[in-house]
Scaffold this active site. Structure first.
Site, PDB file in Angstrom:
ATOM      1  CG  ASP A   1      -1.611  -1.148   1.619  1.00 57.24           C
ATOM      2  OD1 ASP A   1      -1.578  -2.109   0.850  1.00 57.24           O
ATOM      3  OD2 ASP A   1      -2.218  -1.149   2.698  1.00 57.24           O
TER       4      ASP A   1
ATOM      5  CD  GLU B   1      -7.078  -5.025   4.057  1.00 58.96           C
ATOM      6  OE1 GLU B   1      -6.471  -5.722   4.883  1.00 58.96           O
ATOM      7  OE2 GLU B   1      -6.860  -5.101   2.843  1.00 58.96           O
TER       8      GLU B   1
HETATM    9  C1  FRU Z   1      -3.964  -3.557   2.737  1.00 58.04           C
HETATM   10  C2  FRU Z   1      -3.347  -3.993   4.052  1.00 58.04           C
HETATM   11  C3  FRU Z   1      -3.683  -3.008   5.138  1.00 58.04           C
HETATM   12  C4  FRU Z   1      -2.552  -3.199   6.126  1.00 58.04           C
HETATM   13  C5  FRU Z   1      -1.388  -3.459   5.205  1.00 58.04           C
HETATM   14  C6  FRU Z   1      -0.392  -4.431   5.770  1.00 58.04           C
HETATM   15  O1  FRU Z   1      -3.328  -4.037   1.617  1.00 58.04           O
HETATM   16  O2  FRU Z   1      -3.757  -5.307   4.355  1.00 58.04           O
HETATM   17  O3  FRU Z   1      -4.961  -3.190   5.702  1.00 58.04           O
HETATM   18  O4  FRU Z   1      -2.356  -2.075   6.921  1.00 58.04           O
HETATM   19  O5  FRU Z   1      -1.912  -3.974   4.002  1.00 58.04           O
HETATM   20  O6  FRU Z   1       0.746  -4.488   4.976  1.00 58.04           O
END
Ligand code: FRU
Length: 508
Positions: free
Chosen positions: A22, A200
């Protein structure tokens, strides 16, 4: 053993080495766009998360900086946001504004349940070095194992900080005067939207409707994790509505699920904070991958790329306030014209494309509506990706795009309906235009199919009609696949305009 081709994008951000997911902490400060990102600095698969860091001044040439935030006793560093604390509400900045990162601490201990809490770090030197706040974590919620991805912004109307964060399959809003003390506002999401997976990386921002600042709405982005069923894997939905500092009230149109992108590879995207008021754009990037196969795409030491920076706007389409996306205009500065033409037939264009050799480029066409046509990009001996319109759908077909053995459904075709737009174009076209065109049948209506495609070493991004539809897909073609061709159901069909431009970052 065969070596992995160089799939690293020419004009898309990716880390030089190791894993990225992300985008995080996107904030504009002192002439620089900061992009932090979920990063595993010791491996090419997901692992203990750190915040990697890159900056750019022009949204094309990125400078990767050292890892910004590292794991500590509260856990590894999951997704979050960053803001400029202009008024020193935190007390961290006695000598002028600085940056505060608000992120999730993710703590796993043997025999204990996983805990996610929200924490702060701050930087007094334009994001080059970071100090963790000694009062971390600043926000906990007992009994919620999924409690993460805080996106924070200053809400001018109520003069306080707002945090939106993902909690299982809802989002929650909190408020704070100083980023350290948080009060619960409300939850949103029960009984509305897609619940195909865990929620998310939310984002919440206000946008003028059709550019009119006296008429604005709030947009809530929510990414949905891969629940293992269906073909889509992870994707992002959006809602429009109103927000008063405490509660988000969805519009009627939000009762239907609306997707931000109709391809497979645009996830966890959020927008830049603190854009200068005189600029006023809402700029966004997403992570170009999908949890379904993110860990197994071809890699030669790095893995994960971002979409092009895109400008998000809210525009009325067929009577509905719709989130539109267009590549940020800065991208245009990196283009070199290759072919520009007007009123060319399909057969003429076919000839004109034959000598071209391109791997990173933009293609922009305006064509007769209602025709089926498309382009094969990154075409080689054994591969090619088709992007185009078939009846009333826009599609990307990557079923022969190149390497795909890492996931059984990667080789597939993705589409989105344009039927509603066609009907409305005919209905809303002004009388004057229609009568001007009399004699040449319906020429005025006939040229409203617009397509913009951005191709890079391992990605295709397609935008229909000024960004009403966006479609983002990864592809892994053979490196010598650099041909481009056009096809359609009628040799005589006409393209009113065609522009092909190479794109290069000044570094490359
Ligand atoms: C989304 C996610 C988020 C989390 C991160 C962990 O892709 O699952 O919810 O903070 O990636 O790397």
């Amino acid at each position: 053993q065969a070596t992995t081709p160089d799939y690293r994008g020419i004009y898309h951000f990716s880390p030089a080495k190791h894993w990225m997911n992300d985008p995080n902490g996107m904030v504009f400060f002192d002439g620089e766009y900061h992009l932090f990102f979920q990063h595993h600095p010791f491996g090419t698969t997901w692992g203990p998360m750190h915040w990697g860091h890159a900056v750019t001044r022009n949204l094309i040439d990125w400078e990767e900086l050292p890892v910004a935030i590292e794991p500590d006793e509260h856990g590894t560093i999951f997704s979050g946001s960053a803001v400029v604390d202009t008024n020193n509400t935190t007390g961290f900045f006695p000598d002028g504004p600085g940056l505060v990162a608000i992120f999730t601490h993710h703590l796993e201990r043997p025999g204990m349940p996983t805990v996610q809490t929200q924490s702060l770090a701050y930087s007094r030197d334009k994001g080059r070095t970071w100090n963790k706040y000694e009062g971390n974590p600043v926000l906990k919620r007992e009994g919620w194992p999924d409690f993460r991805d805080p996106k924070v912004f200053w809400h001018e109307k109520t003069r306080q900080w707002i945090m939106v964060l993902a909690c299982g399959q809802i989002v929650s809003f909190y408020r704070s005067p100083d980023l350290k003390n948080w009060t619960f506002g409300s939850d949103f999401g029960d009984g509305i939207g897609s619940h195909d997976g865990v929620w998310e990386c939310p984002d919440l921002f206000e946008l003028p409707v059709d550019g009119d600042p006296s008429n604005s709405r709030w947009v809530l982005l929510v990414s949905i994790g891969d629940n293992g069923s269906g073909k889509e894997g992870s994707r992002t939905q959006y809602f429009t509505g109103d927000f008063d500092g405490e509660t988000f009230m969805p519009d009627e149109a939000s009762r239907e699920v609306r997707w931000l992108d109709h391809g497979r590879d645009n996830y966890a995207g959020v927008s830049w904070s603190d854009m200068p008021a005189e600029d006023g754009r809402r700029l966004y990037v997403g992570w170009m991958s999908n949890w379904r196969y993110a860990n197994s795409t071809p890699s030669d030491g790095w893995r994960g790329a971002m979409t092009l920076p895109r400008e998000l706007t809210l525009e009325t389409v067929c009577g509905v306030e719709t989130l539109m996306q267009r590549p940020a205009r800065e991208v245009e500065a990196a283009r070199v014209p290759v072919l520009e033409s007007e009123n060319v037939s399909l057969s003429e264009l076919r000839e004109a494309l034959k000598p071209l050799r391109l791997d990173a480029f933009e293609l922009e066409v305006q064509a007769q509506a209602g025709r089926s046509f498309g382009f094969r990009v990154r075409e080689g001996k054994r591969c090619g990706t088709s992007v185009g319109f078939d009846a009333d759908e826009l599609y990307i077909d990557r079923s022969e795009a190149g390497e795909s053995g890492f996931y059984e459904h990667f080789a597939d075709r993705h589409s989105a309906s344009t039927a509603a737009f066609a009907t409305s174009a005919q209905k809303t076209r002004p009388e004057s235009e229609a009568s001007e065109a009399s004699g040449q049948a319906d020429a005025a209506v006939a040229f409203d199919t617009r397509l913009r495609i951005f191709v890079d070493r391992s990605s295709v991004e397609a935008f229909e009609g000024d960004g009403r539809l966006a479609m983002t897909d990864l592809i892994f073609p053979e490196p010598e696949a650099d041909r481009l061709s056009v096809f359609g159901d009628e040799d005589g069909m006409v393209f009113r305009t065609v522009a092909i431009r190479k794109i290069q970052s000044s570094a490359g």
